[in-house]
Structures are given as structure tokens and as C-alpha cells.
Motif scaffolding. Structure first.
Motif, PDB file in Angstrom:
ATOM      1  N   ASN A 173       0.842  -1.193   0.000  1.00  0.00           N
ATOM      2  CA  ASN A 173       0.000   0.000   0.000  1.00  0.00           C
ATOM      3  C   ASN A 173       0.885   1.253   0.000  1.00  0.00           C
ATOM      4  OD1 ASN A 173      -2.823  -0.975   0.300  1.00  0.00           O
ATOM      5  ND2 ASN A 173      -1.992  -1.931   2.131  1.00  0.00           N
ATOM      6  N   PRO A 174       1.144   1.835  -1.165  1.00  0.00           N
ATOM      7  CA  PRO A 174       2.015   3.007  -1.204  1.00  0.00           C
ATOM      8  C   PRO A 174       1.293   4.314  -0.859  1.00  0.00           C
ATOM      9  CG  PRO A 174       1.429   2.392  -3.425  1.00  0.00           C
ATOM     10  CD  PRO A 174       0.826   1.353  -2.509  1.00  0.00           C
ATOM     11  N   GLY A 188       4.231   3.124   3.274  1.00  0.00           N
ATOM     12  CA  GLY A 188       3.208   3.760   2.472  1.00  0.00           C
ATOM     13  C   GLY A 188       2.293   4.629   3.318  1.00  0.00           C
ATOM     14  N   GLY A 189       1.367   5.283   2.660  1.00  0.00           N
ATOM     15  CA  GLY A 189       0.395   6.121   3.358  1.00  0.00           C
ATOM     16  C   GLY A 189       0.633   7.594   3.114  1.00  0.00           C
ATOM     17  N   LEU A 190      -0.068   8.417   3.877  1.00  0.00           N
ATOM     18  CA  LEU A 190       0.010   9.873   3.721  1.00  0.00           C
ATOM     19  C   LEU A 190       1.431  10.379   3.915  1.00  0.00           C
ATOM     20  CD1 LEU A 190      -1.508  12.508   3.287  1.00  0.00           C
ATOM     21  CD2 LEU A 190      -1.907  12.599   5.735  1.00  0.00           C
ATOM     22  N   GLY A 191       2.118   9.875   4.908  1.00  0.00           N
ATOM     23  CA  GLY A 191       3.495  10.282   5.168  1.00  0.00           C
ATOM     24  C   GLY A 191       4.486   9.320   4.556  1.00  0.00           C
ATOM     25  N   ARG A 192       4.328   9.039   3.281  1.00  0.00           N
ATOM     26  CA  ARG A 192       5.198   8.066   2.599  1.00  0.00           C
ATOM     27  C   ARG A 192       6.659   8.448   2.785  1.00  0.00           C
ATOM     28  NH1 ARG A 192       5.077   6.246  -3.726  1.00  0.00           N
ATOM     29  NH2 ARG A 192       6.470   4.486  -3.464  1.00  0.00           N
ATOM     30  N   GLU A 193       7.464   7.477   3.234  1.00  0.00           N
ATOM     31  CA  GLU A 193       8.873   7.726   3.505  1.00  0.00           C
ATOM     32  C   GLU A 193       9.642   6.416   3.454  1.00  0.00           C
ATOM     33  OE1 GLU A 193       8.735   9.346   7.457  1.00  0.00           O
ATOM     34  OE2 GLU A 193       8.570   7.374   8.375  1.00  0.00           O
ATOM     35  N   VAL A 194      10.945   6.530   3.550  1.00  0.00           N
ATOM     36  CA  VAL A 194      11.810   5.364   3.633  1.00  0.00           C
ATOM     37  C   VAL A 194      12.523   5.432   4.973  1.00  0.00           C
ATOM     38  CG1 VAL A 194      13.783   4.146   2.642  1.00  0.00           C
ATOM     39  CG2 VAL A 194      12.125   5.267   1.142  1.00  0.00           C
ATOM     40  N   GLU A 195      12.328   4.401   5.780  1.00  0.00           N
ATOM     41  CA  GLU A 195      12.995   4.318   7.078  1.00  0.00           C
ATOM     42  C   GLU A 195      14.230   3.441   6.923  1.00  0.00           C
ATOM     43  OE1 GLU A 195      12.208   2.930  11.691  1.00  0.00           O
ATOM     44  OE2 GLU A 195      10.832   2.285  10.124  1.00  0.00           O
ATOM     45  N   VAL A 196      15.339   3.915   7.458  1.00  0.00           N
ATOM     46  CA  VAL A 196      16.591   3.170   7.424  1.00  0.00           C
ATOM     47  C   VAL A 196      17.003   2.911   8.868  1.00  0.00           C
ATOM     48  CG1 VAL A 196      19.002   3.175   6.684  1.00  0.00           C
ATOM     49  CG2 VAL A 196      17.266   4.312   5.285  1.00  0.00           C
ATOM     50  N   ALA A 197      17.347   1.677   9.183  1.00  0.00           N
ATOM     51  CA  ALA A 197      17.766   1.327  10.542  1.00  0.00           C
ATOM     52  C   ALA A 197      19.025   0.482  10.492  1.00  0.00           C
ATOM     53  CB  ALA A 197      16.649   0.567  11.262  1.00  0.00           C
ATOM     54  N   ASP A 214      -5.588  -1.362   0.690  1.00  0.00           N
ATOM     55  CA  ASP A 214      -6.094  -2.709   0.454  1.00  0.00           C
ATOM     56  C   ASP A 214      -5.652  -3.508   1.677  1.00  0.00           C
ATOM     57  OD1 ASP A 214      -6.389  -5.400  -0.189  1.00  0.00           O
ATOM     58  OD2 ASP A 214      -5.639  -5.166  -2.241  1.00  0.00           O
ATOM     59  N   SER A 215      -6.587  -3.921   2.516  1.00  0.00           N
ATOM     60  CA  SER A 215      -6.238  -4.562   3.786  1.00  0.00           C
ATOM     61  C   SER A 215      -5.518  -5.901   3.628  1.00  0.00           C
ATOM     62  CB  SER A 215      -7.486  -4.735   4.658  1.00  0.00           C
ATOM     63  OG  SER A 215      -8.413  -5.566   4.001  1.00  0.00           O
ATOM     64  N   SER A 216      -5.491  -6.440   2.418  1.00  0.00           N
ATOM     65  CA  SER A 216      -4.768  -7.695   2.215  1.00  0.00           C
ATOM     66  C   SER A 216      -3.282  -7.451   1.926  1.00  0.00           C
ATOM     67  CB  SER A 216      -5.397  -8.490   1.070  1.00  0.00           C
ATOM     68  OG  SER A 216      -5.182  -7.831  -0.167  1.00  0.00           O
ATOM     69  N   LEU A 217      -2.909  -6.192   1.709  1.00  0.00           N
ATOM     70  CA  LEU A 217      -1.517  -5.854   1.399  1.00  0.00           C
ATOM     71  C   LEU A 217      -0.867  -5.139   2.582  1.00  0.00           C
ATOM     72  CD1 LEU A 217      -1.913  -4.470  -2.239  1.00  0.00           C
ATOM     73  CD2 LEU A 217      -1.093  -6.724  -1.546  1.00  0.00           C
ATOM     74  N   PRO A 218       0.447  -5.322   2.748  1.00  0.00           N
ATOM     75  CA  PRO A 218       1.150  -4.630   3.837  1.00  0.00           C
ATOM     76  C   PRO A 218       1.337  -3.145   3.538  1.00  0.00           C
ATOM     77  CG  PRO A 218       2.676  -5.979   2.577  1.00  0.00           C
ATOM     78  CD  PRO A 218       1.313  -6.238   2.018  1.00  0.00           C
ATOM     79  N   MET A 219       1.630  -2.387   4.573  1.00  0.00           N
ATOM     80  CA  MET A 219       1.894  -0.950   4.442  1.00  0.00           C
ATOM     81  C   MET A 219       3.391  -0.670   4.261  1.00  0.00           C
ATOM     82  SD  MET A 219      -0.987   0.652   4.501  1.00  0.00           S
ATOM     83  CE  MET A 219      -0.438   2.332   4.678  1.00  0.00           C
ATOM     84  N   ARG A 220       4.204  -1.718   4.317  1.00  0.00           N
ATOM     85  CA  ARG A 220       5.654  -1.551   4.207  1.00  0.00           C
ATOM     86  C   ARG A 220       6.225  -2.488   3.144  1.00  0.00           C
ATOM     87  NH1 ARG A 220       8.094  -3.418   9.130  1.00  0.00           N
ATOM     88  NH2 ARG A 220       6.476  -4.978   8.997  1.00  0.00           N
ATOM     89  N   ARG A 221       7.352  -2.040   2.566  1.00  0.00           N
ATOM     90  CA  ARG A 221       8.027  -2.875   1.565  1.00  0.00           C
ATOM     91  C   ARG A 221       9.539  -2.751   1.736  1.00  0.00           C
ATOM     92  NH1 ARG A 221       6.790  -2.070  -4.731  1.00  0.00           N
ATOM     93  NH2 ARG A 221       7.593   0.007  -4.288  1.00  0.00           N
ATOM     94  N   PHE A 222      10.209  -3.904   1.686  1.00  0.00           N
ATOM     95  CA  PHE A 222      11.670  -3.964   1.759  1.00  0.00           C
ATOM     96  C   PHE A 222      12.273  -3.313   0.518  1.00  0.00           C
ATOM     97  CE2 PHE A 222      15.539  -6.391   0.607  1.00  0.00           C
ATOM     98  CZ  PHE A 222      16.349  -6.023   1.670  1.00  0.00           C
ATOM     99  N   VAL A 223      13.333  -2.526   0.713  1.00  0.00           N
ATOM    100  CA  VAL A 223      14.003  -1.868  -0.405  1.00  0.00           C
ATOM    101  C   VAL A 223      15.363  -2.503  -0.673  1.00  0.00           C
ATOM    102  CG1 VAL A 223      14.908   0.322  -1.284  1.00  0.00           C
ATOM    103  CG2 VAL A 223      12.830   0.314   0.102  1.00  0.00           C
TER     104      VAL A 223
END
Length: 150
Positions: free
Chosen positions: A76-77, A107-116, A82-91
Motif C-alpha cells: 500500500n504506497p 506507504g500512506g500519507l506520510g510516505r517515507e523510507v525508514e533506514v535502521a 487494500d487490507s490484504s496488502l502490507p503498508m511496508r516494503r523492503f528496499v
């Protein structure tokens, strides 16, 4: 003022200048790894290649919104969910021993890439330093190059 250098000579000079700039970059690559903060990171492009502790910390195997999609899979970008899809994706990730530098799209309103940066990656992985990026890197080299100096 007329230039006395020939075009082939100018082209060679330009190539030499570009190569010297590339060599002075803070991101260095040697023997298939990218150097960052004392780590020799090896690129990983699939969730299954991550150590078990990191997979657990990321929720690999969880279903629906709580799950995480692998690189290139649907997620979900946007806020149209779509509740069957995750809100996050591995890059992409980089591994060095028991450390892992991992980039995840949210994904979502505050679409971003988190790095840890995870330590104890093989068992009970814990995220230490974290960064936020606006754009998803294409490769580990791009990821490391977009982070502030260690």
C-alpha cells in the motif's frame, strides 16, 4: 579565445576528472562490499537473505497491513488501503557480520523510507541508529551515499 587542445584530448581530460571525483567519494566499494562507519556491507536484495533476527524484527511472515512486502512486490504506497496488502516494503539492505543496515518503504500519507542499523542481527535484532529518507534508494551504494557521514 581559441582552445588549443584537440577534442579527443579534452574528452580524455574530462574522463580523468570524473574518475578522480569518483575516487574521492565517501562511499567506497571494495571486493563486492560498500564501506560505511567501519562496516564492510554486502548488498542484500530479498527479505529471505536477511538474518532471522532482522526478519523477526521486521515482521516477515505477518499477514495484511502488519506484514512487509519483499522488494518489487505489491504493497500500500498511498492512503488508498487494500487490507490484504502490507503498508511496508523492503528496499535494500547491507550485511556485515552481525550488523544489518536496512531500508524499508512506508506507504500512506506520510510516505517515507525508514533506514535502521540493526545489531545482533542473527538472534534478537535491535535497531540502533535510524534515518528517514524521502526517496527509495535503488541499491546499497545509493542508500549509503544518501546517509549523513558516520
Amino acid at each position: 579565445m581559441k582552445c588549443l587542445l584537440s577534442r579527443p584530448l579534452l574528452a580524455c581530460a574530462a574522463v580523468a576528472l570524473i574518475e578522480s571525483c569518483a575516487k574521492t567519494s565517501t562511499v567506497t566499494q571494495s571486493q563486492g562490499s560498500i564501506q560505511r562507519g567501519g562496516h564492510a556491507l554486502r548488498e542484500v536484495t530479498a527479505l529471505r537473505e536477511l538474518p532471522p533476527g532482522v526478519q523477526t524484527a521486521l515482521g516477515v511472515g505477518a499477514l495484511g497491513l502488519d506484514g512487509i512486502a519483499d522488494r518489487g512486490e505489491k504493497y500500500n504506497p498511498t492512503d488508498v488501503v487494500d487490507s490484504s496488502l502490507p503498508m511496508r516494503r523492503f528496499v535494500v539492505a547491507g550485511l556485515d557480520g552481525d550488523s544489518a543496515l536496512v531500508a524499508i518503504e512506508h506507504g500512506g500519507l506520510g510516505r517515507e523510507v525508514e533506514v535502521a542499523l540493526f545489531s545482533n542481527a542473527s538472534q534478537n535484532a535491535t535497531a540502533g541508529r535510524k534515518w528517514t529518507l524521502i526517496e527509495a534508494p535503488k541499491a546499497l551504494r545509493d542508500l549509503v551515499g544518501s546517509l549523513p557521514a558516520p
